[in-house]
Design a protein around this motif. Structure first.
Motif, PDB file in Angstrom:
ATOM      1  N   CYS A 136      28.348-145.052 -32.899  1.00 34.35           N
ATOM      2  CA  CYS A 136      28.279-144.215 -31.685  1.00 34.35           C
ATOM      3  C   CYS A 136      29.331-143.278 -31.263  1.00 34.35           C
ATOM      4  O   CYS A 136      29.188-142.500 -30.228  1.00 34.35           O
ATOM      5  CB  CYS A 136      27.752-144.989 -30.586  1.00 34.35           C
ATOM      6  SG  CYS A 136      28.930-146.237 -29.971  1.00 34.35           S
ATOM      7  N   THR A 137      30.582-143.599 -31.701  1.00 33.72           N
ATOM      8  CA  THR A 137      31.724-142.555 -31.503  1.00 33.72           C
ATOM      9  C   THR A 137      32.237-141.591 -32.514  1.00 33.72           C
ATOM     10  O   THR A 137      31.966-142.140 -33.977  1.00 33.72           O
ATOM     11  CB  THR A 137      32.922-143.529 -31.046  1.00 33.72           C
ATOM     12  OG1 THR A 137      33.119-144.469 -32.205  1.00 33.72           O
ATOM     13  CG2 THR A 137      32.636-144.425 -29.964  1.00 33.72           C
ATOM     14  N   GLY A 138      32.612-140.559 -32.312  1.00 31.99           N
ATOM     15  CA  GLY A 138      33.094-139.542 -33.159  1.00 31.99           C
ATOM     16  C   GLY A 138      34.181-140.274 -34.084  1.00 31.99           C
ATOM     17  O   GLY A 138      34.175-140.145 -35.295  1.00 31.99           O
ATOM     18  N   LYS A 166      20.590-141.616 -24.865  1.00 30.18           N
ATOM     19  CA  LYS A 166      19.377-141.305 -25.317  1.00 30.18           C
ATOM     20  C   LYS A 166      19.741-140.806 -26.969  1.00 30.18           C
ATOM     21  O   LYS A 166      18.642-140.603 -27.610  1.00 30.18           O
ATOM     22  CB  LYS A 166      18.687-140.346 -24.513  1.00 30.18           C
ATOM     23  CG  LYS A 166      19.328-138.984 -24.255  1.00 30.18           C
ATOM     24  CD  LYS A 166      18.287-138.222 -23.410  1.00 30.18           C
ATOM     25  CE  LYS A 166      19.068-136.782 -23.240  1.00 30.18           C
ATOM     26  NZ  LYS A 166      18.206-135.883 -22.605  1.00 30.18           N
ATOM     27  N   ASN A 167      21.023-140.192 -26.919  1.00 32.67           N
ATOM     28  CA  ASN A 167      21.418-139.610 -28.547  1.00 32.67           C
ATOM     29  C   ASN A 167      21.831-140.710 -29.462  1.00 32.67           C
ATOM     30  O   ASN A 167      22.277-140.283 -30.527  1.00 32.67           O
ATOM     31  CB  ASN A 167      22.281-138.660 -28.086  1.00 32.67           C
ATOM     32  CG  ASN A 167      21.782-137.385 -27.542  1.00 32.67           C
ATOM     33  OD1 ASN A 167      20.664-137.352 -27.256  1.00 32.67           O
ATOM     34  ND2 ASN A 167      22.582-136.725 -26.561  1.00 32.67           N
ATOM     35  N   ASP A 190      30.246-136.476 -31.831  1.00 36.75           N
ATOM     36  CA  ASP A 190      29.596-137.538 -30.962  1.00 36.75           C
ATOM     37  C   ASP A 190      29.049-136.663 -29.912  1.00 36.75           C
ATOM     38  O   ASP A 190      29.452-136.225 -29.012  1.00 36.75           O
ATOM     39  CB  ASP A 190      30.793-138.601 -30.073  1.00 36.75           C
ATOM     40  CG  ASP A 190      30.088-139.266 -28.945  1.00 36.75           C
ATOM     41  OD1 ASP A 190      28.944-139.071 -28.904  1.00 36.75           O
ATOM     42  OD2 ASP A 190      30.901-139.906 -28.285  1.00 36.75           O
ATOM     43  N   GLU A 191      27.506-136.459 -30.060  1.00 37.92           N
ATOM     44  CA  GLU A 191      26.873-135.552 -29.293  1.00 37.92           C
ATOM     45  C   GLU A 191      26.297-136.727 -28.246  1.00 37.92           C
ATOM     46  O   GLU A 191      25.233-136.551 -28.107  1.00 37.92           O
ATOM     47  CB  GLU A 191      25.693-135.175 -30.158  1.00 37.92           C
ATOM     48  CG  GLU A 191      26.033-134.117 -31.035  1.00 37.92           C
ATOM     49  CD  GLU A 191      26.389-132.677 -30.247  1.00 37.92           C
ATOM     50  OE1 GLU A 191      26.082-132.563 -29.074  1.00 37.92           O
ATOM     51  OE2 GLU A 191      26.431-131.690 -30.911  1.00 37.92           O
ATOM     52  N   GLU A 193      26.672-139.528 -27.560  1.00 42.80           N
ATOM     53  CA  GLU A 193      26.165-140.678 -27.958  1.00 42.80           C
ATOM     54  C   GLU A 193      26.774-141.929 -27.559  1.00 42.80           C
ATOM     55  O   GLU A 193      26.149-142.994 -27.656  1.00 42.80           O
ATOM     56  CB  GLU A 193      26.223-140.709 -29.667  1.00 42.80           C
ATOM     57  CG  GLU A 193      25.663-139.631 -30.275  1.00 42.80           C
ATOM     58  CD  GLU A 193      26.103-139.322 -31.700  1.00 42.80           C
ATOM     59  OE1 GLU A 193      26.275-140.369 -32.647  1.00 42.80           O
ATOM     60  OE2 GLU A 193      26.521-138.372 -32.114  1.00 42.80           O
ATOM     61  N   HIS A 194      27.717-141.860 -26.789  1.00 38.73           N
ATOM     62  CA  HIS A 194      28.496-143.290 -26.388  1.00 38.73           C
ATOM     63  C   HIS A 194      28.606-143.322 -24.903  1.00 38.73           C
ATOM     64  O   HIS A 194      28.384-144.139 -24.289  1.00 38.73           O
ATOM     65  CB  HIS A 194      29.950-143.510 -27.143  1.00 38.73           C
ATOM     66  CG  HIS A 194      30.493-144.647 -26.667  1.00 38.73           C
ATOM     67  ND1 HIS A 194      31.640-144.478 -25.717  1.00 38.73           N
ATOM     68  CD2 HIS A 194      30.439-145.781 -26.979  1.00 38.73           C
ATOM     69  CE1 HIS A 194      32.299-145.840 -25.531  1.00 38.73           C
ATOM     70  NE2 HIS A 194      31.409-146.484 -26.359  1.00 38.73           N
ATOM     71  N   GLU A 195      28.984-142.025 -24.496  1.00 41.70           N
ATOM     72  CA  GLU A 195      29.317-142.068 -22.936  1.00 41.70           C
ATOM     73  C   GLU A 195      28.491-140.694 -22.252  1.00 41.70           C
ATOM     74  O   GLU A 195      28.666-139.721 -22.781  1.00 41.70           O
ATOM     75  CB  GLU A 195      30.698-142.065 -22.532  1.00 41.70           C
ATOM     76  CG  GLU A 195      30.986-141.979 -20.992  1.00 41.70           C
ATOM     77  CD  GLU A 195      32.695-141.950 -21.141  1.00 41.70           C
ATOM     78  OE1 GLU A 195      32.910-141.902 -19.761  1.00 41.70           O
ATOM     79  OE2 GLU A 195      33.313-142.168 -21.968  1.00 41.70           O
ATOM     80  N   GLU A 196      27.549-140.955 -21.260  1.00 40.88           N
ATOM     81  CA  GLU A 196      26.818-139.876 -20.662  1.00 40.88           C
ATOM     82  C   GLU A 196      27.958-138.790 -20.241  1.00 40.88           C
ATOM     83  O   GLU A 196      28.841-138.746 -19.511  1.00 40.88           O
ATOM     84  CB  GLU A 196      26.233-140.540 -19.471  1.00 40.88           C
ATOM     85  CG  GLU A 196      25.008-141.127 -19.748  1.00 40.88           C
ATOM     86  CD  GLU A 196      24.048-140.511 -20.679  1.00 40.88           C
ATOM     87  OE1 GLU A 196      24.037-139.252 -20.754  1.00 40.88           O
ATOM     88  OE2 GLU A 196      23.002-141.366 -21.033  1.00 40.88           O
ATOM     89  N   GLY A 197      27.430-137.340 -20.606  1.00 34.84           N
ATOM     90  CA  GLY A 197      28.240-136.299 -20.236  1.00 34.84           C
ATOM     91  C   GLY A 197      29.414-135.927 -20.863  1.00 34.84           C
ATOM     92  O   GLY A 197      30.286-135.012 -20.688  1.00 34.84           O
TER      93      GLY A 197
END
Length: 255
Positions: A136-138, A166-167, A190-191, A193-197
């Motif tokens: 979930c991270t770049g 949600k991503n 990382d769209e 995908e790990h941390e909101e915003g």
């Protein structure tokens, strides 16, 4: 003959021998470096004295000696990834004014080993020593993209693919397809995908053998690190930085 000229000629011979694992005869070396045989013989004799070159008694061919390996090993053992990467990452931070990370993989997780803060109005929850999952991270996805499919599947099976936003990609097959696109694109995004915003893009760092050993990233609030900015500015900057660090580690091929 000057000392500098002698060194240059010696280096030329070593470079030629490094490309010939079966070795070369003195005539072949003389032809390739375009030096008199007497000069080539004198240089080879000196290199033999210090075990930098050996001569096969049966074929009379010259090869690189094992002391070359000792020298290379000493260099590799003393490579400090953080020290080598730091000036390049500081420059990337100054150019983008975003948070820059340097990460490695340990125990199937991403470990953040260095961080350079930009002038963020929102603080990103990473720190040196921080651990995160790879799917979930770049930086995690870049590291996974440097592995073969079997190893990726093993990591996903051991660690799972929990949902953070949600991503987050939580389907192994979708992630494997996504990793193919990362390999083609040259870096990962990382769209959120790990941390909101928070949006992040990452690129690989390769060692002297071309193996992906680390990842670097640019992270920031999503309304600043936009898809448009990534394409127009950030992708080129992060790839240039990753190439510079990889070259400093001995990797000389563009990726």
């Amino acid at each position: 003959m000057s000392t500098v000229q002698s060194v240059e000629r010696t280096i030329a011979i070593l470079k030629i021998l490094s490309k010939e694992p079966k070795g070369l005869g003195i005539t072949e070396i003389h032809q390739k470096v375009e030096l008199p045989k007497t000069t080539v013989h004198r240089i080879l004799s000196t290199l033999q004295k210090y075990n930098l070159v050996i001569q096969d008694k049966e074929t009379t061919r010259y090869k690189l000696g094992m002391y070359i390996v000792n020298l290379a090993s000493s260099i590799l053992e003393n490579i400090d990834l953080r020290s080598i990467a730091r000036p390049y990452l500081e420059q990337l931070r100054d150019e983008t004014n975003e948070v820059i990370h340097l990460c490695i993989m340990e125990n199937d997780e991403v470990v953040y080993i260095d961080k350079f803060e930009g002038n963020q109005r929102i603080r990103i929850s990473s720190s040196i020593g921080f651990r995160a999952m790879m799917h979930c991270t770049g930086v995690g996805k870049v590291l996974l993209a440097g592995m073969d499919e079997t190893k990726v599947k093993q990591i996903l099976q051991r660690k799972g693919m929990p949902k953070f936003t949600k991503n987050t990609i939580t389907d192994p097959d979708k992630l494997l397809t996504h990793l193919d696109s990362i390999r083609n694109y040259g870096c990962a995004i990382d769209e959120i995908e790990h941390e909101e915003g928070i949006r992040c893009m990452a690129a690989p760092v390769c060692d002297y053998q071309g193996e992906v050993i680390a990842a670097i990233s640019i992270s920031g609030v999503a309304d600043k690190v936009t898809t448009e900015r990534i394409e127009k500015e950030l992708k080129a900057k992060i790839l240039e930085t990753s190439r510079s660090i990889s070259n400093a580690l001995g990797y000389n091929t563009n990726f």
